[in-house]
Design a protein around this motif. Sequence first.
Motif, mmCIF file in Angstrom:
data_model
loop_
_atom_site.group_PDB
_atom_site.id
_atom_site.type_symbol
_atom_site.label_atom_id
_atom_site.label_comp_id
_atom_site.label_asym_id
_atom_site.label_seq_id
_atom_site.Cartn_x
_atom_site.Cartn_y
_atom_site.Cartn_z
ATOM 1 N N GLU A 58 0.817 -1.204 0.000
ATOM 2 C CA GLU A 58 0.000 0.000 0.000
ATOM 3 C C GLU A 58 0.854 1.259 0.000
ATOM 4 O O GLU A 58 0.521 2.251 -0.631
ATOM 5 C CB GLU A 58 -0.935 0.011 1.207
ATOM 6 N N ALA A 185 -14.671 10.796 -3.025
ATOM 7 C CA ALA A 185 -14.229 9.525 -2.450
ATOM 8 C C ALA A 185 -12.859 9.664 -1.796
ATOM 9 O O ALA A 185 -12.599 9.100 -0.732
ATOM 10 C CB ALA A 185 -14.207 8.442 -3.523
ATOM 11 N N LYS A 186 -11.971 10.435 -2.420
ATOM 12 C CA LYS A 186 -10.604 10.554 -1.899
ATOM 13 C C LYS A 186 -10.531 11.486 -0.699
ATOM 14 O O LYS A 186 -9.863 11.172 0.297
ATOM 15 C CB LYS A 186 -9.656 11.047 -3.001
ATOM 16 N N ASP A 189 -14.430 10.727 1.782
ATOM 17 C CA ASP A 189 -14.562 9.356 2.265
ATOM 18 C C ASP A 189 -13.211 8.704 2.539
ATOM 19 O O ASP A 189 -13.166 7.570 3.021
ATOM 20 C CB ASP A 189 -15.339 8.508 1.246
ATOM 21 N N HIS A 190 -12.113 9.385 2.181
ATOM 22 C CA HIS A 190 -10.748 8.932 2.471
ATOM 23 C C HIS A 190 -10.444 7.570 1.827
ATOM 24 O O HIS A 190 -9.830 6.705 2.445
ATOM 25 C CB HIS A 190 -10.516 8.873 3.983
ATOM 26 N N VAL A 191 -10.879 7.397 0.574
ATOM 27 C CA VAL A 191 -10.610 6.166 -0.173
ATOM 28 C C VAL A 191 -9.455 6.445 -1.130
ATOM 29 O O VAL A 191 -9.611 7.225 -2.065
ATOM 30 C CB VAL A 191 -11.849 5.709 -0.963
ATOM 31 N N ARG A 195 -7.662 2.029 -4.395
ATOM 32 C CA ARG A 195 -8.874 1.319 -3.989
ATOM 33 C C ARG A 195 -10.051 1.720 -4.869
ATOM 34 O O ARG A 195 -10.906 0.890 -5.198
ATOM 35 C CB ARG A 195 -9.190 1.606 -2.518
ATOM 36 N N GLN A 196 -10.101 2.987 -5.248
ATOM 37 C CA GLN A 196 -11.143 3.413 -6.177
ATOM 38 C C GLN A 196 -11.014 2.687 -7.509
ATOM 39 O O GLN A 196 -12.022 2.331 -8.142
ATOM 40 C CB GLN A 196 -11.074 4.925 -6.392
ATOM 41 N N ILE A 199 -12.696 -0.508 -7.198
ATOM 42 C CA ILE A 199 -14.152 -0.330 -7.185
ATOM 43 C C ILE A 199 -14.668 -0.127 -8.605
ATOM 44 O O ILE A 199 -15.682 -0.715 -9.013
ATOM 45 C CB ILE A 199 -14.534 0.855 -6.287
ATOM 46 N N GLY A 438 -10.009 9.878 9.150
ATOM 47 C CA GLY A 438 -9.558 9.389 7.851
ATOM 48 C C GLY A 438 -8.078 9.109 7.757
ATOM 49 O O GLY A 438 -7.620 8.506 6.780
ATOM 50 N N ASN A 441 -6.748 5.656 6.801
ATOM 51 C CA ASN A 441 -6.734 5.267 5.395
ATOM 52 C C ASN A 441 -5.612 5.954 4.629
ATOM 53 O O ASN A 441 -5.139 5.439 3.626
ATOM 54 C CB ASN A 441 -8.078 5.612 4.734
ATOM 55 N N TRP A 442 -5.219 7.153 5.091
ATOM 56 C CA TRP A 442 -4.168 7.862 4.362
ATOM 57 C C TRP A 442 -2.822 7.149 4.476
ATOM 58 O O TRP A 442 -2.069 7.079 3.520
ATOM 59 C CB TRP A 442 -3.971 9.275 4.924
#
Length: 502
Positions: A58, A185-186, A189-191, A195-196, A199, A438, A441-442
């Motif tokens: 990651e 989302a980024k 929602d902190h995605v 990961r997007q 999706i 968030g 996730n970062w």
Amino acid sequence: MAATPDLDKLDETQVRQLAARLIAEARVRQAMLDKLTHEMAVLKRIKFAATSEIYTGEQQRLLFETIEADLAALSGEMAQWQPAPSTQVEKQQPKRAPLPADLPRREVQHEPASTTCSCGCQMKRIGEDVAEKLDYQPGVFTVERHVRGKWVCKQCQTLVQAPVAPHIIDKGMATTGLLAQVLVAKYADHVPLYRQSGIFERAGLAIADSTLAHWVGTCGVQLQPLVDALKAQLLKQPVLHGDETPVAMLKPGNGKTHRAYLWSYCSTVFNPMKAVLFDFAESRGGRHAEQFLGDWRGTLVCDDYSGYKALFRQGMTEAGCMAHARRKFHELWANHSSQIAGEALQLFGKLYEVEREVQNLDCDQRQQIRQQKGRPTADLLHDWLLAQRERIPDGSATARAIDYSLSRWVALTRYLDNGDLPIDNNWVENQIRPIALGRKNWLFAGSLRAGQRAAAIMSLLHSARLNGHDGYAYLKDILERLPTQPASRIDELLPHCWAPAR
């Protein structure tokens, strides 16, 4: 740069002045281009150097998506500083792969307002240009087919075609709806982008991380004037909250992170203008707050952090946070069942009872009731603190809690004399809380530029939330309108001024 006047009409002195101005502008332009070119070279070296292999999983994907977004942002900024390219030399554009044929398509027709030629003849449709853009609704991809018919007059051979609608990313394949989805989302929602990408693949079309990063970086540059306008309006307010929270930032080259900070400034709950602005900085040094606030000389509601002290010596007014003072006694009561802390909490509670009573009143009424009910309670609390301090030995946790309140008493009670001031700094802390959640996730902010871009976009999204707007609907609308919005009317797109386009 201003338009160059007719040289034949200038005397020698005017020509010299014009030459000096053009030389100065050229030096500034070249200095900025050199700075951006150097920054781009550093990013490319980090991306392709062997040291990038020290990141795994990651971490590496987050690093690469940050670099791609930074490179896209740099390209956009450099384009603003470079002179317009010559019309005789056309840069060859890379060809984009066609969108999958199996995706649903929605056709959008663009035809001239009139197909009657200026000579009076009826034009004939001879063809069309088609451009396809990828759109996204949660879980479903569709394609917008923009069809621009070509109309020609047989008599005078005049060709008419509806112009290409301006877009936030010139010739980009993504609609503003898809761009808004990626940004929300980024940054809400902190995605992360990788990961997007997964999706989107499940929805029917895999979009490369680098493509998503390019969109994010370019949108960040395009949205910056809006963030600058929001900051200008925020700094016109007489009272602001200020706070900061740590965020890990990558140290390029060694795979480690260091502590950076996200500074937050927002209007008060009593202010009709609802806005919050985030400022990403490499450290917690007070100079960052000084640089952000500049010449602003209002009242700053904050905690007792020493970084703000220089601001107050320069003319700003300090308003303390009663919640911080109360919190120290609450910790004593929760951890040690301290009787003194319990008594203190009862007195603090009476102050907050007054605040609940005046919450929905106007400024004058709020100040009047505070003086009638809040001031006597505050005086009672102050006398009680002084009496208890004489009995408590130095160095104890209880002594430290009492000393905190007594040393900041003027700042803590300043709200009693000003109906525009809140009792505490909880309002801005609530704005930081979603961002703090968030951070898991970062993992880290990949660069200073990435942190600043995140702060800018989150400022718009969270300000929209404060004004009751849906972040996706807000971003989608302003991304559609921004390319044609006059600079003189940019404030219409700010979250507290925004109304959806009809």
